[in-house]
Design a protein around this motif. Structure first.
Motif, PDB file in Angstrom:
ATOM      1  N   CYS A 283       0.828  -1.200   0.000  1.00 56.18           N
ATOM      2  CA  CYS A 283       0.000   0.000   0.000  1.00 56.18           C
ATOM      3  C   CYS A 283       0.870   1.260   0.000  1.00 56.18           C
ATOM      4  O   CYS A 283       2.017   1.226   0.441  1.00 56.18           O
ATOM      5  CB  CYS A 283      -0.851  -0.051   1.264  1.00 56.18           C
ATOM      6  SG  CYS A 283      -2.074   1.222   1.354  1.00 56.18           S
ATOM      7  N   TYR A 285       0.076   3.714   1.866  1.00 57.36           N
ATOM      8  CA  TYR A 285      -0.019   4.214   3.236  1.00 57.36           C
ATOM      9  C   TYR A 285       0.905   3.390   4.137  1.00 57.36           C
ATOM     10  O   TYR A 285       1.456   2.375   3.727  1.00 57.36           O
ATOM     11  CB  TYR A 285      -1.463   4.121   3.727  1.00 57.36           C
ATOM     12  CG  TYR A 285      -2.392   5.053   2.999  1.00 57.36           C
ATOM     13  CD1 TYR A 285      -2.802   6.235   3.572  1.00 57.36           C
ATOM     14  CD2 TYR A 285      -2.851   4.739   1.729  1.00 57.36           C
ATOM     15  CE1 TYR A 285      -3.661   7.088   2.900  1.00 57.36           C
ATOM     16  CE2 TYR A 285      -3.705   5.588   1.048  1.00 57.36           C
ATOM     17  CZ  TYR A 285      -4.102   6.765   1.637  1.00 57.36           C
ATOM     18  OH  TYR A 285      -4.951   7.604   0.968  1.00 57.36           O
ATOM     19  N   ASP A 286       1.020   3.833   5.368  1.00 55.49           N
ATOM     20  CA  ASP A 286       1.978   3.193   6.261  1.00 55.49           C
ATOM     21  C   ASP A 286       1.354   2.959   7.637  1.00 55.49           C
ATOM     22  O   ASP A 286       1.987   3.217   8.661  1.00 55.49           O
ATOM     23  CB  ASP A 286       3.215   4.113   6.373  1.00 55.49           C
ATOM     24  CG  ASP A 286       4.485   3.306   6.546  1.00 55.49           C
ATOM     25  OD1 ASP A 286       4.425   2.068   6.417  1.00 55.49           O
ATOM     26  OD2 ASP A 286       5.532   3.916   6.812  1.00 55.49           O
ATOM     27  N   CYS A 287       0.116   2.474   7.638  1.00 60.47           N
ATOM     28  CA  CYS A 287      -0.597   2.327   8.915  1.00 60.47           C
ATOM     29  C   CYS A 287       0.149   1.349   9.817  1.00 60.47           C
ATOM     30  O   CYS A 287       0.570   0.280   9.376  1.00 60.47           O
ATOM     31  CB  CYS A 287      -2.023   1.847   8.680  1.00 60.47           C
ATOM     32  SG  CYS A 287      -2.949   2.979   7.640  1.00 60.47           S
ATOM     33  N   PHE A 289      -0.208  -0.971  12.085  1.00 54.69           N
ATOM     34  CA  PHE A 289      -0.428  -2.378  12.402  1.00 54.69           C
ATOM     35  C   PHE A 289      -0.472  -3.255  11.162  1.00 54.69           C
ATOM     36  O   PHE A 289      -0.603  -4.461  11.268  1.00 54.69           O
ATOM     37  CB  PHE A 289      -1.788  -2.514  13.110  1.00 54.69           C
ATOM     38  CG  PHE A 289      -2.883  -1.973  12.253  1.00 54.69           C
ATOM     39  CD1 PHE A 289      -3.505  -2.793  11.333  1.00 54.69           C
ATOM     40  CD2 PHE A 289      -3.223  -0.636  12.293  1.00 54.69           C
ATOM     41  CE1 PHE A 289      -4.474  -2.299  10.500  1.00 54.69           C
ATOM     42  CE2 PHE A 289      -4.197  -0.126  11.453  1.00 54.69           C
ATOM     43  CZ  PHE A 289      -4.824  -0.957  10.553  1.00 54.69           C
ATOM     44  N   CYS A 290      -0.408  -2.654   9.959  1.00 53.98           N
ATOM     45  CA  CYS A 290      -0.881  -3.360   8.768  1.00 53.98           C
ATOM     46  C   CYS A 290       0.233  -4.074   8.012  1.00 53.98           C
ATOM     47  O   CYS A 290       1.326  -3.551   7.830  1.00 53.98           O
ATOM     48  CB  CYS A 290      -1.585  -2.373   7.847  1.00 53.98           C
ATOM     49  SG  CYS A 290      -2.260  -3.181   6.392  1.00 53.98           S
ATOM     50  N   GLU A 292       0.229  -4.630   4.931  1.00 53.31           N
ATOM     51  CA  GLU A 292       0.413  -4.062   3.588  1.00 53.31           C
ATOM     52  C   GLU A 292       1.153  -2.741   3.637  1.00 53.31           C
ATOM     53  O   GLU A 292       1.375  -2.115   2.603  1.00 53.31           O
ATOM     54  CB  GLU A 292      -0.958  -3.870   2.923  1.00 53.31           C
ATOM     55  CG  GLU A 292      -1.600  -5.171   2.554  1.00 53.31           C
ATOM     56  CD  GLU A 292      -3.064  -5.018   2.161  1.00 53.31           C
ATOM     57  OE1 GLU A 292      -3.341  -4.215   1.269  1.00 53.31           O
ATOM     58  OE2 GLU A 292      -3.909  -5.700   2.745  1.00 53.31           O
ATOM     59  N   ARG A 293       1.518  -2.298   4.830  1.00 53.58           N
ATOM     60  CA  ARG A 293       2.086  -0.954   4.953  1.00 53.58           C
ATOM     61  C   ARG A 293       3.378  -0.816   4.137  1.00 53.58           C
ATOM     62  O   ARG A 293       4.153  -1.761   3.974  1.00 53.58           O
ATOM     63  CB  ARG A 293       2.338  -0.612   6.417  1.00 53.58           C
ATOM     64  CG  ARG A 293       3.390  -1.458   7.092  1.00 53.58           C
ATOM     65  CD  ARG A 293       3.526  -1.120   8.552  1.00 53.58           C
ATOM     66  NE  ARG A 293       4.008   0.252   8.740  1.00 53.58           N
ATOM     67  CZ  ARG A 293       4.441   0.724   9.900  1.00 53.58           C
ATOM     68  NH1 ARG A 293       4.441  -0.047  10.974  1.00 53.58           N
ATOM     69  NH2 ARG A 293       4.870   1.951  10.006  1.00 53.58           N
ATOM     70  N   THR A 368      -9.346   4.279  -0.217  1.00 52.26           N
ATOM     71  CA  THR A 368      -9.474   4.760   1.153  1.00 52.26           C
ATOM     72  C   THR A 368     -10.448   5.950   1.153  1.00 52.26           C
ATOM     73  O   THR A 368     -10.761   6.513   0.095  1.00 52.26           O
ATOM     74  CB  THR A 368      -8.108   5.225   1.709  1.00 52.26           C
ATOM     75  OG1 THR A 368      -7.555   6.166   0.799  1.00 52.26           O
ATOM     76  CG2 THR A 368      -7.151   4.062   1.889  1.00 52.26           C
ATOM     77  N   GLU A 395      -9.195   4.553   6.114  1.00 54.07           N
ATOM     78  CA  GLU A 395      -7.927   5.240   6.316  1.00 54.07           C
ATOM     79  C   GLU A 395      -7.986   6.584   5.615  1.00 54.07           C
ATOM     80  O   GLU A 395      -8.705   6.768   4.643  1.00 54.07           O
ATOM     81  CB  GLU A 395      -6.742   4.453   5.731  1.00 54.07           C
ATOM     82  CG  GLU A 395      -6.538   3.102   6.341  1.00 54.07           C
ATOM     83  CD  GLU A 395      -7.345   2.046   5.624  1.00 54.07           C
ATOM     84  OE1 GLU A 395      -7.777   2.290   4.484  1.00 54.07           O
ATOM     85  OE2 GLU A 395      -7.547   0.977   6.218  1.00 54.07           O
ATOM     86  N   LYS A 407      -4.790   5.798  11.507  1.00 56.25           N
ATOM     87  CA  LYS A 407      -4.031   4.569  11.653  1.00 56.25           C
ATOM     88  C   LYS A 407      -2.594   4.738  11.167  1.00 56.25           C
ATOM     89  O   LYS A 407      -1.735   3.930  11.453  1.00 56.25           O
ATOM     90  CB  LYS A 407      -4.717   3.449  10.855  1.00 56.25           C
ATOM     91  CG  LYS A 407      -6.135   3.185  11.339  1.00 56.25           C
ATOM     92  CD  LYS A 407      -6.631   1.840  10.899  1.00 56.25           C
ATOM     93  CE  LYS A 407      -7.362   1.939   9.588  1.00 56.25           C
ATOM     94  NZ  LYS A 407      -7.812   0.640   9.090  1.00 56.25           N
TER      95      LYS A 407
HETATM   96  S1  SF4 Z   1      -4.656  -0.255   6.732  1.00 54.22           S
HETATM   97 FE1  SF4 Z   1      -5.293   0.109   4.594  1.00 54.22          FE
HETATM   98  S2  SF4 Z   1      -4.404   2.142   4.044  1.00 54.22           S
HETATM   99 FE2  SF4 Z   1      -3.347   1.430   5.893  1.00 54.22          FE
HETATM  100  S3  SF4 Z   1      -1.482   0.411   5.105  1.00 54.22           S
HETATM  101 FE3  SF4 Z   1      -3.060  -1.191   5.387  1.00 54.22          FE
HETATM  102  S4  SF4 Z   1      -4.076  -1.383   3.386  1.00 54.22           S
HETATM  103 FE4  SF4 Z   1      -2.936   0.571   3.393  1.00 54.22          FE
END
Ligand code: SF4
Ligand code: B12
Length: 412
Positions: A283, A285-287, A289-290, A292-293, A368, A395, A407
């Protein structure tokens, strides 16, 4: 008029096999997505799909080679039509399906088992590997990969690609084997971009004589494209790729290689393919906990060509559904963490292509909240070309837009 897809029917390609080449053993591979639960079946009310797309992404180059000639894969049990190829792949939900796995291993006389594991699926991966080893002993080479591995075995600095710099989180399966916390079930553990390295490991396996594992360790070329780490815990050896970039335009798409078996109820009775623009495995984004960050998965890649890749996969979806499911219409879900990384230029390009060369398909994708608020016009434009379903991520880069929820907490 839609753009033309130049796919050659796999049945035709399959009939042009060569028997030349120095192949000592036939690859008979099974690939599974390890189960996340102990028992039961997935609820119909959960978000789900019948297609193991992550595993398909990993195995697409090997499966594509199987449709060609002059390779170990072309002699393998994957050298068959799409429907039969699909039968070599299992998306497992619970350990109740281990019996099915055993039947498949025996009926295919498997000698390679690929296991893809997300974190929650790791105990399931261990149980599946135990079952395979109990059944086939050292006759089966077990290769583990997937998200859990990417996140637990990594380079501290992607530019410093030396085995001595490989880090193991305490949940790294390779580390657990070395520490004797789990049995030595996994012969090869691969982190990172696996498309080319899986194909290459299979090729080496098919050329090896008595000890495939030693042969693979000796001959695996670290110039094989992709950013990957291949660890051999039983032999206490680690190889790190040079990091030669994958060219995503040249990779076979999942839909073309594996066809379509899913049908999402949001798209009524239509068959649903999974598409991926390959602008990165994660992703923008850099949330915190994620999985995919951006911090974990890396930045955006090959964004300029991404709309073309997506357009051609939409077209391939229609062609393949017409051929394999003649009574059904086409739909697609775009798996990008956010569609085309939310790039206005890339989304505009996709809109232009769909407007000038319409395709008879409806589709969905993820945005998002802030992307939706800022790209209303583009989303309306996509809707006119078939977008029917938006999956919304809670997000935003501007927390005030959603009452202060944030996040992406590290962003200044
Ligand atoms: S929570 Fe959603 S926006 Fe944030 S890093 Fe993960 S996939 Fe991306
Ligand atoms: C499509 C998808 C699904 C599909 C298909 C899953 C599958 N098993 O194939 C469905 C809807 C079924 C699904 C289900 C689940 N998913 Co899912 N899914 C995704 C999604 C959106 C895209 C995956 C993808 O293709 N990415 C693109 C490819 C290129 O990247 P990749 O997946 O990392 O794969 C590469 C490498 O990891 C590696 N690789 C992958 N598999 C293998 C296997 C081997 C043997 C090797 C060597 C290498 C290898 O090679 C690939 C190519 O480079 C991702 C989010 C994302 N953006 O990635 C979440 C994601 C992978 N899913 C996730 C989760 C949690 C799940 C579930 C556990 C949810 C649940 N509780 O039901 C289940 C698990 C199902 C299962 N038994 O595997 C998490 C994983 C987090 C983690 N650390 O484990 C992610 C990251 C989403 C998130 N942020 O939470 N998922």
């Amino acid at each position: 008029m839609p753009l033309q897809s130049s796919e050659l029917d796999p049945a035709v390609r399959g009939s042009r096999k060569s028997t030349s080449g120095n192949f000592s053993r036939q690859i008979r591979a099974i690939a599974i997505s390890a189960p996340e639960c102990i028992s039961g079946t997935k609820s119909g009310r959960a978000l789900n799909s019948s297609d193991p797309v992550s595993l398909f992404n990993a195995c697409r180059c090997a499966a594509d080679l199987a449709r060609g000639r002059e390779s170990g894969w072309a002699m393998s049990n994957w050298a068959t039509d799409r429907r039969n190829l699909r039968d070599k792949f299992l998306l497992m939900y619970s350990l109740d399906e281990v019996e099915k796995l055993k039947e498949l291993l025996l009926s295919e006389r498997a000698n390679i088992l690929f296991i893809g594991a997300m974190t929650i699926c790791m105990p399931g991966a261990i149980e599946c590997a135990k079952a395979a080893k109990a059944l086939l002993g050292d006759e089966i080479l077990i290769i583990l990969g997937g998200r859990h591995i990417n996140e637990t075995m990594y380079l501290k600095d992607e530019n410093n690609r030396l085995s001595s710099f490989v880090k193991h989180h305490s949940a790294s399966p390779s580390r657990l084997i070395r520490d004797r916390a789990i049995p030595p079930l996994f012969d090869v553990v691969i982190a990172g971009e696996a498309e080319k390295v899986i194909a290459e490991v299979g090729e080496l396996f098919s050329r090896s004589d008595h000890c495939p594992l030693s042969y693979i360790i000796k001959h695996l070329n670290t110039n094989t494209a992709g950013r990957w780490i291949a660890d051999f815990p039983i032999e206490d050896t680690t190889l790190v790729s040079k990091g030669i970039a994958l060219k995503h335009d040249d990779l076979p798409s999942v839909v073309k290689t594996f066809g379509v078996t899913a049908s999402f109820d949001v798209f009524s009775e239509r068959m649903t393919s999974h598409l991926f623009s390959d602008t990165g495995p994660g992703c923008i984004y850099d949330c915190d906990f994620c999985s995919e960050r951006r911090l974990i998965t890396g930045g955006i890649q090959e964004i300029e060509s991404a709309p073309y890749r997506l357009y051609s996969q939409l077209q391939e979806t229609v062609d393949i559904i017409e051929r394999d499911h003649p009574n059904r219409l086409a739909s697609a879900f775009i798996e990008d963490s956010t569609l085309l990384s939310g790039s206005p230029a890339a989304i505009t390009k996709l809109c232009q292509m769909l407007e000038s060369h319409p395709i008879d398909i409806i589709f969905g994708g993820q945005f998002t909240i802030d992307q939706i608020l800022r790209k209303k016009e583009l989303i309306q434009r996509l809707a006119l070309s078939g977008m029917r379903y938006i999956f919304i991520g809670l997000e935003t880069l501007d927390p005030s837009e959603i009452g202060g929820v944030n996040k992406d907490t590290q962003r200044p």
